[in-house]
Motif scaffolding. Structure first.
Motif, PDB file in Angstrom:
ATOM      1  N   PRO A 154       0.795  -1.230   0.000  1.00  0.00           N
ATOM      2  CA  PRO A 154       0.000   0.000   0.000  1.00  0.00           C
ATOM      3  C   PRO A 154       0.829   1.283   0.000  1.00  0.00           C
ATOM      4  CG  PRO A 154      -0.913  -1.552   1.559  1.00  0.00           C
ATOM      5  CD  PRO A 154       0.401  -2.127   1.083  1.00  0.00           C
ATOM      6  N   GLN A 155       1.976   1.295   0.696  1.00  0.00           N
ATOM      7  CA  GLN A 155       2.791   2.512   0.740  1.00  0.00           C
ATOM      8  C   GLN A 155       3.475   2.814  -0.586  1.00  0.00           C
ATOM      9  OE1 GLN A 155       4.145   0.665   3.938  1.00  0.00           O
ATOM     10  NE2 GLN A 155       3.286   2.005   5.497  1.00  0.00           N
ATOM     11  N   LEU A 156       3.766   1.790  -1.369  1.00  0.00           N
ATOM     12  CA  LEU A 156       4.320   2.040  -2.704  1.00  0.00           C
ATOM     13  C   LEU A 156       3.233   2.378  -3.706  1.00  0.00           C
ATOM     14  CD1 LEU A 156       7.139  -0.636  -3.170  1.00  0.00           C
ATOM     15  CD2 LEU A 156       7.368   1.811  -2.733  1.00  0.00           C
ATOM     16  N   ILE A 209      -7.052   5.050   1.038  1.00  0.00           N
ATOM     17  CA  ILE A 209      -6.651   4.051   0.036  1.00  0.00           C
ATOM     18  C   ILE A 209      -5.689   3.045   0.662  1.00  0.00           C
ATOM     19  CG2 ILE A 209      -5.328   3.723  -2.097  1.00  0.00           C
ATOM     20  CD1 ILE A 209      -6.570   6.458  -3.021  1.00  0.00           C
ATOM     21  N   GLU A 210      -4.692   3.542   1.400  1.00  0.00           N
ATOM     22  CA  GLU A 210      -3.743   2.635   2.054  1.00  0.00           C
ATOM     23  C   GLU A 210      -4.459   1.712   3.040  1.00  0.00           C
ATOM     24  OE1 GLU A 210      -0.135   4.161   3.767  1.00  0.00           O
ATOM     25  OE2 GLU A 210       0.181   5.511   2.068  1.00  0.00           O
ATOM     26  N   ALA A 211      -5.378   2.259   3.834  1.00  0.00           N
ATOM     27  CA  ALA A 211      -6.116   1.446   4.816  1.00  0.00           C
ATOM     28  C   ALA A 211      -6.941   0.380   4.106  1.00  0.00           C
ATOM     29  CB  ALA A 211      -7.015   2.328   5.677  1.00  0.00           C
ATOM     30  N   PHE A 212      -7.609   0.754   3.018  1.00  0.00           N
ATOM     31  CA  PHE A 212      -8.398  -0.212   2.256  1.00  0.00           C
ATOM     32  C   PHE A 212      -7.504  -1.322   1.697  1.00  0.00           C
ATOM     33  CE2 PHE A 212      -9.576  -1.683  -1.968  1.00  0.00           C
ATOM     34  CZ  PHE A 212     -10.769  -2.335  -1.675  1.00  0.00           C
ATOM     35  N   LEU A 213      -6.390  -0.937   1.068  1.00  0.00           N
ATOM     36  CA  LEU A 213      -5.501  -1.936   0.468  1.00  0.00           C
ATOM     37  C   LEU A 213      -4.892  -2.858   1.524  1.00  0.00           C
ATOM     38  CD1 LEU A 213      -3.741   0.241  -2.256  1.00  0.00           C
ATOM     39  CD2 LEU A 213      -5.522  -1.501  -2.590  1.00  0.00           C
ATOM     40  N   ARG A 214      -4.562  -2.303   2.690  1.00  0.00           N
ATOM     41  CA  ARG A 214      -4.035  -3.142   3.774  1.00  0.00           C
ATOM     42  C   ARG A 214      -5.068  -4.195   4.194  1.00  0.00           C
ATOM     43  NH1 ARG A 214      -0.959   0.641   5.305  1.00  0.00           N
ATOM     44  NH2 ARG A 214      -2.500   1.905   6.358  1.00  0.00           N
ATOM     45  N   ARG A 215      -6.327  -3.764   4.387  1.00  0.00           N
ATOM     46  CA  ARG A 215      -7.404  -4.714   4.747  1.00  0.00           C
ATOM     47  C   ARG A 215      -7.585  -5.765   3.660  1.00  0.00           C
ATOM     48  NH1 ARG A 215     -10.281  -0.116   5.469  1.00  0.00           N
ATOM     49  NH2 ARG A 215     -11.754  -0.671   3.827  1.00  0.00           N
ATOM     50  N   TRP A 249      -5.446  -6.803   1.271  1.00  0.00           N
ATOM     51  CA  TRP A 249      -4.337  -7.732   1.093  1.00  0.00           C
ATOM     52  C   TRP A 249      -4.046  -8.537   2.352  1.00  0.00           C
ATOM     53  CZ3 TRP A 249      -1.653  -3.297  -1.882  1.00  0.00           C
ATOM     54  CH2 TRP A 249      -2.134  -3.292  -3.199  1.00  0.00           C
ATOM     55  N   ASP A 250      -4.509  -8.098   3.526  1.00  0.00           N
ATOM     56  CA  ASP A 250      -4.412  -8.936   4.733  1.00  0.00           C
ATOM     57  C   ASP A 250      -5.362 -10.120   4.630  1.00  0.00           C
ATOM     58  OD1 ASP A 250      -2.471  -7.380   5.890  1.00  0.00           O
ATOM     59  OD2 ASP A 250      -3.836  -6.347   7.277  1.00  0.00           O
ATOM     60  N   LYS A 251      -6.448  -9.940   3.919  1.00  0.00           N
ATOM     61  CA  LYS A 251      -7.472 -10.984   3.773  1.00  0.00           C
ATOM     62  C   LYS A 251      -7.165 -11.921   2.601  1.00  0.00           C
ATOM     63  CE  LYS A 251     -12.190 -11.225   2.139  1.00  0.00           C
ATOM     64  NZ  LYS A 251     -13.268 -10.449   1.564  1.00  0.00           N
ATOM     65  N   GLU A 252      -6.539 -11.395   1.561  1.00  0.00           N
ATOM     66  CA  GLU A 252      -6.341 -12.148   0.321  1.00  0.00           C
ATOM     67  C   GLU A 252      -4.903 -12.654   0.246  1.00  0.00           C
ATOM     68  OE1 GLU A 252      -7.539  -9.306  -2.634  1.00  0.00           O
ATOM     69  OE2 GLU A 252      -9.652  -9.495  -2.093  1.00  0.00           O
ATOM     70  N   HIS A 253      -4.736 -13.949   0.477  1.00  0.00           N
ATOM     71  CA  HIS A 253      -3.401 -14.577   0.461  1.00  0.00           C
ATOM     72  C   HIS A 253      -3.178 -15.277  -0.878  1.00  0.00           C
ATOM     73  CE1 HIS A 253      -2.979 -13.970   4.826  1.00  0.00           C
ATOM     74  NE2 HIS A 253      -4.294 -14.086   4.806  1.00  0.00           N
ATOM     75  N   ASN A 254      -1.911 -15.460  -1.224  1.00  0.00           N
ATOM     76  CA  ASN A 254      -1.541 -16.141  -2.481  1.00  0.00           C
ATOM     77  C   ASN A 254      -2.209 -15.460  -3.680  1.00  0.00           C
ATOM     78  OD1 ASN A 254      -0.006 -18.319  -1.175  1.00  0.00           O
ATOM     79  ND2 ASN A 254      -2.012 -18.894  -0.357  1.00  0.00           N
ATOM     80  N   TYR A 255      -2.261 -14.149  -3.636  1.00  0.00           N
ATOM     81  CA  TYR A 255      -2.955 -13.295  -4.597  1.00  0.00           C
ATOM     82  C   TYR A 255      -2.313 -13.391  -5.972  1.00  0.00           C
ATOM     83  CZ  TYR A 255      -4.846  -8.735  -6.191  1.00  0.00           C
ATOM     84  OH  TYR A 255      -5.465  -7.717  -6.869  1.00  0.00           O
ATOM     85  N   ARG A 256      -3.112 -13.701  -6.997  1.00  0.00           N
ATOM     86  CA  ARG A 256      -2.651 -13.762  -8.392  1.00  0.00           C
ATOM     87  C   ARG A 256      -3.623 -12.976  -9.253  1.00  0.00           C
ATOM     88  NH1 ARG A 256       0.547 -18.232  -9.732  1.00  0.00           N
ATOM     89  NH2 ARG A 256       1.040 -16.943 -11.521  1.00  0.00           N
ATOM     90  N   LEU A 257      -3.153 -11.965  -9.954  1.00  0.00           N
ATOM     91  CA  LEU A 257      -3.993 -11.014 -10.684  1.00  0.00           C
ATOM     92  C   LEU A 257      -3.699 -11.041 -12.178  1.00  0.00           C
ATOM     93  CD1 LEU A 257      -5.829  -8.403 -10.825  1.00  0.00           C
ATOM     94  CD2 LEU A 257      -3.713  -7.126 -10.392  1.00  0.00           C
ATOM     95  N   ARG A 258      -4.756 -10.947 -12.968  1.00  0.00           N
ATOM     96  CA  ARG A 258      -4.639 -10.752 -14.405  1.00  0.00           C
ATOM     97  C   ARG A 258      -5.553  -9.592 -14.787  1.00  0.00           C
ATOM     98  NH1 ARG A 258      -5.482 -15.246 -19.183  1.00  0.00           N
ATOM     99  NH2 ARG A 258      -5.723 -13.802 -20.916  1.00  0.00           N
ATOM    100  N   LYS A 259      -5.015  -8.640 -15.555  1.00  0.00           N
ATOM    101  CA  LYS A 259      -5.802  -7.526 -16.067  1.00  0.00           C
ATOM    102  C   LYS A 259      -5.631  -7.482 -17.572  1.00  0.00           C
ATOM    103  CE  LYS A 259      -5.607  -4.495 -12.078  1.00  0.00           C
ATOM    104  NZ  LYS A 259      -5.199  -3.209 -11.537  1.00  0.00           N
ATOM    105  N   GLU A 260      -6.724  -7.137 -18.252  1.00  0.00           N
ATOM    106  CA  GLU A 260      -6.673  -6.943 -19.700  1.00  0.00           C
ATOM    107  C   GLU A 260      -7.311  -5.611 -20.028  1.00  0.00           C
ATOM    108  OE1 GLU A 260      -8.299 -10.192 -21.943  1.00  0.00           O
ATOM    109  OE2 GLU A 260      -6.925 -11.643 -21.039  1.00  0.00           O
ATOM    110  N   LEU A 261      -6.671  -4.884 -20.918  1.00  0.00           N
ATOM    111  CA  LEU A 261      -7.187  -3.607 -21.366  1.00  0.00           C
ATOM    112  C   LEU A 261      -8.555  -3.807 -21.999  1.00  0.00           C
ATOM    113  CD1 LEU A 261      -6.623  -0.591 -21.797  1.00  0.00           C
ATOM    114  CD2 LEU A 261      -5.572  -1.223 -23.987  1.00  0.00           C
ATOM    115  N   PHE A 262      -9.541  -3.065 -21.529  1.00  0.00           N
ATOM    116  CA  PHE A 262     -10.896  -3.123 -22.089  1.00  0.00           C
ATOM    117  C   PHE A 262     -11.083  -1.982 -23.085  1.00  0.00           C
ATOM    118  CE2 PHE A 262     -15.534  -2.430 -21.842  1.00  0.00           C
ATOM    119  CZ  PHE A 262     -15.965  -3.697 -22.180  1.00  0.00           C
ATOM    120  N   CYS A 263     -10.790  -0.756 -22.645  1.00  0.00           N
ATOM    121  CA  CYS A 263     -10.819   0.387 -23.553  1.00  0.00           C
ATOM    122  C   CYS A 263     -10.058   1.545 -22.915  1.00  0.00           C
ATOM    123  CB  CYS A 263     -12.247   0.793 -23.907  1.00  0.00           C
ATOM    124  SG  CYS A 263     -13.226   1.372 -22.525  1.00  0.00           S
TER     125      CYS A 263
END
Length: 169
Positions: free
Chosen positions: A42-44, A68-74, A76-90
């Protein structure tokens, strides 16, 4: 293509109060829009947003870097082994929309319950390249370990997303 990451020097520059522009800057092209990435620190991440950045994440509404930092900390504290894929929509001018899918487990134990979240994000950027608005709509479903798409050793950007989980091309 690999997304750029904030370096320690850039993070130090932001923490000093100086507002160096981020890159890529709007207006976006298809190529520059693909370079925007995410990290689980979150700090980066927070210096990439304007001080008054407005967020909606499902049914949560908040603004500002501290929120934003507080939200992201909550998150990512809950979501372990996080794997993300994003694709450009528009994209257009200073706006980008992406489709995303991510999987996570409820604990560090990879044998625990897994979840897949998928949806759309809409981002608006200020002239210095910082995100001034982020709107996320998503759905989360429980999945079994064998149903995971993004297993260890698999590049999340390889392969097709199954029909029904992606917009038609």
């Amino acid at each position: 293509m690999a997304a750029p990451d904030l370096t320690h020097d850039t993070a130090r520059l932001f923490s000093s109060g100086k507002q160096a522009p981020l890159h890529p800057l709007p207006p976006f092209t298809e190529e520059t829009a693909k370079h925007l990435g995410d990290t689980c620190n979150p700090q980066l991440v927070s210096p990439a947003y304007t001080p008054d950045s407005l967020w909606r994440n499902r049914d949560e509404f908040f603004s500002g870097r501290e929120a934003i930092e507080a939200f992201l900390r909550r998150k990512w504290d809950k979501e372990h082994n996080y794997r993300l894929r994003k694709e450009l929509f528009c994209f257009q001018d200073n706006r980008i929309a992406v489709e995303f899918w991510y999987e996570y487990s409820e604990s560090d134990d990879p044998c625990s319950q897994w979840y897949r979240t998928y949806g759309l994000e809409h981002w608006v950027f200020g002239p210095d390249g910082r995100m001034s608005s982020r709107q996320m709509s998503g759905n989360t479903i429980p999945i079994k370990n064998v149903e995971r798409w993004f297993k260890d050793g698999v590049d999340v950007n390889d392969g097709d997303v199954l029909p029904g989980h992606i917009s038609r091309k």
